[in-house]
Enzyme design. Sequence first.
Site, PDB file in Angstrom:
ATOM      1  N   ARG A 504      33.061  11.432  -0.127  1.00 38.56           N
ATOM      2  CA  ARG A 504      34.041  11.059   0.919  1.00 38.56           C
ATOM      3  C   ARG A 504      35.455  11.309   0.436  1.00 38.56           C
ATOM      4  O   ARG A 504      35.778  11.124  -0.748  1.00 38.56           O
ATOM      5  CB  ARG A 504      33.894   9.568   1.270  1.00 38.56           C
ATOM      6  CG  ARG A 504      32.629   9.245   2.050  1.00 38.56           C
ATOM      7  CD  ARG A 504      32.652   7.886   2.683  1.00 38.56           C
ATOM      8  NE  ARG A 504      33.117   6.852   1.759  1.00 38.56           N
ATOM      9  CZ  ARG A 504      33.620   5.693   2.203  1.00 38.56           C
ATOM     10  NH1 ARG A 504      33.775   5.491   3.501  1.00 38.56           N
ATOM     11  NH2 ARG A 504      34.000   4.760   1.344  1.00 38.56           N
ATOM     12  N   SER A 565      31.460   8.591  -9.977  1.00 40.57           N
ATOM     13  CA  SER A 565      30.378   7.639 -10.296  1.00 40.57           C
ATOM     14  C   SER A 565      29.397   8.165 -11.323  1.00 40.57           C
ATOM     15  O   SER A 565      28.180   8.303 -11.048  1.00 40.57           O
ATOM     16  CB  SER A 565      29.660   7.274  -9.010  1.00 40.57           C
ATOM     17  OG  SER A 565      30.614   6.965  -8.034  1.00 40.57           O
ATOM     18  N   ASP A 619      32.284   3.933  -9.552  1.00 46.91           N
ATOM     19  CA  ASP A 619      32.074   3.309  -8.235  1.00 46.91           C
ATOM     20  C   ASP A 619      31.838   1.810  -8.350  1.00 46.91           C
ATOM     21  O   ASP A 619      32.197   1.044  -7.454  1.00 46.91           O
ATOM     22  CB  ASP A 619      30.940   3.986  -7.462  1.00 46.91           C
ATOM     23  CG  ASP A 619      29.637   4.065  -8.239  1.00 46.91           C
ATOM     24  OD1 ASP A 619      28.643   4.523  -7.651  1.00 46.91           O
ATOM     25  OD2 ASP A 619      29.618   3.697  -9.428  1.00 46.91           O
TER      26      ASP A 619
END
Length: 876
Positions: A504, A565, A619
């Site tokens: 994203r 992440s 994350d």
Amino acid sequence: ALTVPLETLQVLKGHMMQDMRKGLSRQMHAQATMQMLPTFICSMPDGTEKGDFLVAELCQNYVRTLCVTLLGDGNQRPQVMYKIFDMPMNIMQGKGEALFSFIAKCLRQFLAGFSSPQRRFPLGFVFPFSCKQTQLDKAELTSWSKGFKCTGVEGKDVVQLLQSAINKEELYVDVVALMNDTVGTMMTSSVEDKACEVAIIIDAGTNSCFMAEAQQVEMVEESSGRMCVNTEWGCFGDDTTLSGIMTTYDQRVDKESSNPGKKRFEKLVGSLYLGEIVRHVLVALAAEKAVFTGSNAGILRNKDVLKTHQVLEIINHEDGMARTRSTLETLGLRPSERDCCRVQQVCRVVVSRAAALCAAGLAAILTHMCQSRELEQLYVNIGVDGELYRDYTSVTGLLAPECTITLLPSVDGTGRGAAIVTAVALRLADQRREVDQLLSPLRLSRSDLQRVQALMRQEMDLGLGKETNARSSVRMLPTYVRATPDGTERGEFLALDLGGTNFRVLVVRVAEDSIRMASEIYVIPTSIIQGTGVELFNHIVECIMDFQLKQDLMEQILPLGFTFSFPCQQLGLDKAVLLSWTKGFNASGCVGQDVVQLLRDAALRKQHFTLKVVAVVNDTVGTMMSCGYDDPKCEIGLIVGTGTNACYMEEMRNVGTVEGNEGRMCINMEWGAFGDNGCLDHIFTNFDQMVDEKTINPGKQRFEKLISGMYLGEIVRYILLAMVEKRVLFRGKPCPKLQTKDIFQTKFLSTIEIDGLALKKVLAILRDLDLHASFEDSVLVREVCQTVSLRAAQLCAAGMAAVVEKMRENRGLDQLIVTVGVDGTLYKMHPHFSQNLQQTLQVLAPKCSVTFLQSEDGSGKGAALVAAVACRKAGP
Ligand code: 0WK
Ligand code: BGC
């Protein structure tokens, strides 16, 4: 009075459905007249049943013993041997012990005829009385009926009574299953591919059973699949519901019966009573001088002088008139032609009423099944037995037009069915043993979990130690995030979120009273995540440019927070060296590189494009920060998605790998790698081994591979394959599609484990995988999914217990109150994962009250907040 119009039958059907629902519900059960007794028969024969099975069938005036041989060839033509033993009249009214000893002696005689005394036999016991069954081989008699009144049996486990009588006869016979005669009929009538799911018996007494949705049978734990329910509809109306239909004749029959007020429906339908009803009608007609005016009808005052089989002959015999005359003359009556007509008419009316009442009962069952299976139309085979069986499809059709029924008369009583039930019970018991053997390594005990918790703590301490860090499988990476948000963050930020299911790009506007965000999801093709690092970061930059264009941000250079992440050695807030890829990523030329630099280089490769990366976070950290903005007690971040990981605020004095003792720092644990040093090998099953070997990073991320969404489906797939091999699933039929890697997606678990999900939905998922499953199979697949996901949640809880206990000790608290910011598809979408995790955590860390706060905006917001802190610190 004896004719029941269709509207009344409709109303009666409604009352019966209501009573059925009451009988099935745990709360209302006691108020129901139809007891809806669970039979613990949840499976139909699958044709693989094999062996010799004994049956003892307790019938009205005799005991029938059978030996049924099933060949496991689909069992279309079982070999049956049987012997009937007439029962002395005094047995039915005598001591219970005598009854069971009589049955055991019948078995001895029967076995003596063909078997060696030492041979062991499983036995199915057909016991046609209402029993409170708690297992297939454990059933308490609730009440006798049909003239039986043996003492010392009601309230006792009749299986135990028979077994001890058999043991006294020193027979090697084990009573494996007890069933009602309706169940035996249902199984006996199930022929070829015509499985019966309903059975009714209209004989001396009457009763019915049907395959109910297990989750509706609230008196038992079974929550999935189907279970045969013995309705005991003979008791329907033992309240006042039938008073509108019961005539004075019926009341007289009831009053003279051995159990007045009981079994009201049975007394309107059962052959033990129809003769009596006709007799009472004739007595009344004779009293009104409407019949037998030419003779003394006193004989008709004698109870049971008119048998039901005589009534049936009167209406069924092609020369009914002659049969009527001879029957009445046998009673000493001299009937006129008109008398015979009247008597025939009365017989017809009484029997048709019985048939109509049965049709109403059957319609109630059928409509109930249709509704509980959410079907438009129900097609069902019905096993029928008993001398009073009539073809009442027509009346049933009127009362339940949405159901198409096929009546399959039982040709052989209930014996064969009882043998099949016994065989299925043994097959299921064998299967259960196989399934438990396969699944037991995945079932972790409390002490197993406490050991994992202790090991995690041990690895955490090693990971925090400057000297010991390299020995730990949990790398405890410092993040340079020293505090959670304090609400003073302000500004507009770009954020990237890479590493989960979706990539994203976000713009995050942090104002005094709100945080507003806009984001776009971009796909990263497998070819890129497993290509070169240059391609990957080029792709990321193109997505950013696309986003900025769409958001009209091309003119601005916003500070950017990068959620990356993967395990990184953080060297500063905006500097992180990738230690290894996980979750299927494998872009070359990145490991050992500063990922922020890789991003900056990619931006540079784009002419006239500038990025201002101010922070890179994991994350878990982004999630903690994002939730921390709303809840200051949020000092832990947890991800259970494609991968799994956690971070938490550690005391600087404990972080040996970073200088300084003041305050706290967020530690990215990278717990996914827990056990990579072998410390978890004791809980790794061969299924986990097989999954690990097929990954691009075998031996790595071992804890993650027991827990996260990328792997649970694969673990289930391997277990299902093992069960096919053991022939406990899909009848052992090979399942080529199931050999395909990743074909059983983890999201299937989240669907299959939904409480109350109709099993047909599970069957649909399996059908899409070309797996033609039976009901049983789908129940088993659900059990495998539940076992795998529960283990994942429990292991996650063991890891989290180690974290919160460490924080509690760090702070010298008796009770720690803390919030965990959590994200990840598995945690969010799986119906039971979060609850299982939290329940297990409470058990493992009782001194910590932990709140789980689901992150609504993902970690992009968190990255922006870290960027805001970085900017604030960096000053204007
Ligand atoms: C949403 C977060 C993202 C994280 C993801 C994990 O915004 O940073 O990586 O959750 O869950 P997944 O998408 O792997 O299920
Ligand atoms: C990565 C972690 C990440 C986790 C959750 C793991 O595979 O190593 O850095 O936090 O997945 O996305």
